[in-house]
Design an enzyme around this catalytic site. Structure first.
Site, PDB file in Angstrom:
ATOM      1  N   HIS A  62      -1.486   0.713  -9.549  1.00  0.00           N
ATOM      2  CA  HIS A  62      -2.218  -0.255  -8.728  1.00  0.00           C
ATOM      3  C   HIS A  62      -2.832  -1.365  -9.601  1.00  0.00           C
ATOM      4  O   HIS A  62      -4.039  -1.605  -9.554  1.00  0.00           O
ATOM      5  CB  HIS A  62      -3.305   0.452  -7.900  1.00  0.00           C
ATOM      6  CG  HIS A  62      -3.639  -0.284  -6.636  1.00  0.00           C
ATOM      7  ND1 HIS A  62      -3.863   0.334  -5.446  1.00  0.00           N
ATOM      8  CD2 HIS A  62      -3.777  -1.611  -6.372  1.00  0.00           C
ATOM      9  CE1 HIS A  62      -4.141  -0.552  -4.512  1.00  0.00           C
ATOM     10  NE2 HIS A  62      -4.094  -1.751  -5.055  1.00  0.00           N
ATOM     11  N   ARG A  64       0.860  -1.183   0.000  1.00  0.00           N
ATOM     12  CA  ARG A  64       0.000   0.000   0.000  1.00  0.00           C
ATOM     13  C   ARG A  64       0.899   1.235   0.000  1.00  0.00           C
ATOM     14  O   ARG A  64       1.968   1.229   0.636  1.00  0.00           O
ATOM     15  CB  ARG A  64      -0.902   0.041   1.246  1.00  0.00           C
ATOM     16  CG  ARG A  64      -2.130  -0.848   1.172  1.00  0.00           C
ATOM     17  CD  ARG A  64      -3.164  -0.360   0.156  1.00  0.00           C
ATOM     18  NE  ARG A  64      -4.343  -1.206   0.110  1.00  0.00           N
ATOM     19  CZ  ARG A  64      -4.529  -2.234  -0.735  1.00  0.00           C
ATOM     20  NH1 ARG A  64      -3.598  -2.545  -1.612  1.00  0.00           N
ATOM     21  NH2 ARG A  64      -5.644  -2.934  -0.706  1.00  0.00           N
ATOM     22  N   GLU A 120      -2.579   8.090  -4.006  1.00  0.00           N
ATOM     23  CA  GLU A 120      -3.144   7.582  -5.266  1.00  0.00           C
ATOM     24  C   GLU A 120      -4.656   7.810  -5.386  1.00  0.00           C
ATOM     25  O   GLU A 120      -5.200   7.806  -6.482  1.00  0.00           O
ATOM     26  CB  GLU A 120      -2.853   6.082  -5.428  1.00  0.00           C
ATOM     27  CG  GLU A 120      -3.610   5.179  -4.458  1.00  0.00           C
ATOM     28  CD  GLU A 120      -3.279   3.696  -4.668  1.00  0.00           C
ATOM     29  OE1 GLU A 120      -2.086   3.350  -4.723  1.00  0.00           O
ATOM     30  OE2 GLU A 120      -4.224   2.887  -4.761  1.00  0.00           O
TER      31      GLU A 120
HETATM   32  P1  NAI Z   1      -1.960 -11.505   4.438  1.00  0.00           P
HETATM   33  O1  NAI Z   1      -2.897 -11.051   5.494  1.00  0.00           O
HETATM   34  O2  NAI Z   1      -1.999 -12.915   3.965  1.00  0.00           O
HETATM   35  O3  NAI Z   1      -0.447 -11.237   4.939  1.00  0.00           O
HETATM   36  C1  NAI Z   1      -0.008 -10.036   5.496  1.00  0.00           C
HETATM   37  C2  NAI Z   1       1.180 -10.351   6.391  1.00  0.00           C
HETATM   38  O4  NAI Z   1       1.736  -9.115   6.853  1.00  0.00           O
HETATM   39  C3  NAI Z   1       0.792 -11.185   7.618  1.00  0.00           C
HETATM   40  O5  NAI Z   1       1.596 -12.346   7.716  1.00  0.00           O
HETATM   41  C4  NAI Z   1       1.045 -10.224   8.779  1.00  0.00           C
HETATM   42  O6  NAI Z   1       1.504 -10.906   9.927  1.00  0.00           O
HETATM   43  C5  NAI Z   1       2.134  -9.331   8.193  1.00  0.00           C
HETATM   44  N1  NAI Z   1       2.303  -8.097   8.929  1.00  0.00           N
HETATM   45  C6  NAI Z   1       1.359  -7.386   9.622  1.00  0.00           C
HETATM   46  N2  NAI Z   1       1.962  -6.343  10.244  1.00  0.00           N
HETATM   47  C7  NAI Z   1       3.278  -6.385   9.927  1.00  0.00           C
HETATM   48  C8  NAI Z   1       4.401  -5.571  10.237  1.00  0.00           C
HETATM   49  N3  NAI Z   1       4.289  -4.519  11.080  1.00  0.00           N
HETATM   50  N4  NAI Z   1       5.599  -5.904   9.716  1.00  0.00           N
HETATM   51  C9  NAI Z   1       5.743  -6.982   8.923  1.00  0.00           C
HETATM   52  N5  NAI Z   1       4.718  -7.802   8.594  1.00  0.00           N
HETATM   53  C10 NAI Z   1       3.509  -7.495   9.087  1.00  0.00           C
HETATM   54  O7  NAI Z   1      -2.115 -10.486   3.250  1.00  0.00           O
HETATM   55  P2  NAI Z   1      -1.711 -10.690   1.721  1.00  0.00           P
HETATM   56  O8  NAI Z   1      -2.814 -11.331   0.992  1.00  0.00           O
HETATM   57  O9  NAI Z   1      -0.338 -11.289   1.653  1.00  0.00           O
HETATM   58  O10 NAI Z   1      -1.656  -9.164   1.218  1.00  0.00           O
HETATM   59  C11 NAI Z   1      -0.718  -8.250   1.755  1.00  0.00           C
HETATM   60  C12 NAI Z   1      -1.101  -6.848   1.324  1.00  0.00           C
HETATM   61  O11 NAI Z   1      -0.917  -6.705  -0.088  1.00  0.00           O
HETATM   62  C13 NAI Z   1      -2.605  -6.490   1.514  1.00  0.00           C
HETATM   63  O12 NAI Z   1      -2.864  -6.077   2.836  1.00  0.00           O
HETATM   64  C14 NAI Z   1      -2.792  -5.376   0.520  1.00  0.00           C
HETATM   65  O13 NAI Z   1      -2.556  -4.140   1.154  1.00  0.00           O
HETATM   66  C15 NAI Z   1      -1.720  -5.641  -0.535  1.00  0.00           C
HETATM   67  N6  NAI Z   1      -2.336  -5.998  -1.822  1.00  0.00           N
HETATM   68  C16 NAI Z   1      -2.003  -5.241  -2.919  1.00  0.00           C
HETATM   69  C17 NAI Z   1      -2.566  -5.535  -4.149  1.00  0.00           C
HETATM   70  C18 NAI Z   1      -2.212  -4.746  -5.378  1.00  0.00           C
HETATM   71  O14 NAI Z   1      -2.925  -4.848  -6.396  1.00  0.00           O
HETATM   72  N7  NAI Z   1      -1.147  -3.964  -5.360  1.00  0.00           N
HETATM   73  C19 NAI Z   1      -3.538  -6.625  -4.305  1.00  0.00           C
HETATM   74  C20 NAI Z   1      -3.759  -7.403  -3.104  1.00  0.00           C
HETATM   75  C21 NAI Z   1      -3.183  -7.062  -1.907  1.00  0.00           C
END
Ligand code: NAI
Length: 327
Positions: free
Chosen positions: A291, A230, A259
């Protein structure tokens, strides 16, 4: 039952249309949800949102007053919704937790390769008939140390891909231990070791500006950053300064702190009014996509299917719990 889909684009509408039950009254809105457009959802029990929509307290109050009881997010991230307020107002908030982490992981590597092999510059040159290689020097991924922040669904796939390219990968995630990944205990430890940094954690109050002037200063000189998480994970002013001073080797961004209102729209006529983004995009060692990491046929089909299933489940079980409720 009336449902309003905000920020709807033709590629999503095409995927959704065949899945919609006949007895739903469906309104597709091109507009993003905000205080100006919220009135269009009046009378809709269900409102479906994308990441470009903003459901803050003002908007949510109006939605609740208009009879909305379910927010069906067509995204995994939910930082654009004030979930606590929505719940206080008696609304459920559901999302699509994993539509295709592969899509985002692939795009992360695509951006990284584009940046470090100067493909954006090469493309410009060859289109103009300039096949001279000056300015296109890259570096091997093999043998480099790559740090991944956030080892969830996407982060783990990014790790696999980086390992396949021969990188020595380290990860940082305060909440999970993942087998097969060497994890460090602090962000500083990761930043001081990596040549490549990938941000794959959600945007939360704890992760906002996780890359700032101080933490950027802890990175190895000439390291590169890829952000498909993000925009708010990075203090963009500090990033620009680090790139300009040469402290940082480059940045590949699919998401940008400011954005909203800019991405997902065509600004060719009036140009990019955002000076900060324009300055970033003017640097040779920056690549930006709007994005689009999620945008694959598979992901869009999964988003459509899960969104319709989420709404159907809520209609059948309004008292919950909803399987895809935001955590
Ligand atoms: P997820 O929930 O499976 O994994 C997120 C991980 O980040 C978790 O393991 C969590 O423990 C960790 N985390 C939380 N706080 C943290 C911190 N302070 N430091 C390090 N790690 C931390 O989520 P997923 O599916 O892997 O997605 C991650 C992010 O990717 C989403 O939250 C979203 O913002 C972004 N995203 C971007 C997209 C795009 O089109 N650019 C599309 C889909 C998701």
């Amino acid at each position: 039952m009336k449902v309003v889909f905000y920020s709807m684009r033709p590629y999503e509408q095409q995927a959704l249309q065949p899945l919609l039950p006949d007895d739903w009254t469906v309104i597709f809105e091109w507009a993003h949800l905000d205080a100006q457009t919220v009135a269009r959802a009046s009378g809709a029990e269900v409102v479906s949102l994308f990441v470009s929509d903003q459901a803050d307290e003002t908007v949510l109050n109006q939605l609740a007053a208009g009879g909305t009881r379910l927010l069906a997010l067509r995204s995994a991230g939910f930082d654009h919704v004030d979930v606590a307020t929505a719940r206080q107002l008696g609304m459920e908030v559901v999302r699509v937790p994993a539509y295709s982490p592969h899509a985002v992981a692939d795009h992360t590597l695509a951006l990284l390769l584009m940046l470090i092999r100067r493909l954006h510059l090469a493309q410009d040159k060859v289109r103009r008939g300039d096949f001279c290689l000056q300015g296109l020097m890259g570096f091997d991924l093999n043998g480099k140390t790559a740090g991944v922040v956030g080892l969830g669904r996407i982060g783990r796939l990014v790790v696999q891909r980086l390992q396949a390219f021969g990188c020595n990968v380290i990860g940082f995630d305060p909440h999970v231990q993942v087998e097969g990944i060497q994890q460090v205990d602090s962000l500083s430890e990761l930043l001081s070791q990596c040549d490549i940094l990938s941000l794959n954690c959600p945007l939360t109050p704890q992760t906002r500006h996780v890359l700032n002037r101080d933490t950027l200063g802890q990175m190895r000189p000439h390291a590169v950053v890829v952000n498909t998480g993000r925009g708010g994970l990075i203090d963009t002013q500090a990033l620009l300064a680090a790139l300009r001073s040469g402290q940082l080797g480059g940045a590949a961004l699919d998401v940008y702190e400011f954005e909203r209102g800019l991405f997902f729209e065509d600004h060719r006529t009036e140009g990019v009014a955002d000076g900060l983004l324009a300055q970033l995009m003017g640097l040779a060692n920056v690549v930006v996509t709007g994005h689009q990491a999620f945008l694959t046929q598979e992901a869009v089909a999964n988003i459509a299917r899960t969104t319709v299933e989420n709404i159907q489940y809520w209609l059948a079980h309004p008292q919950g719990p909803q399987p895809n409720a935001v955590p």
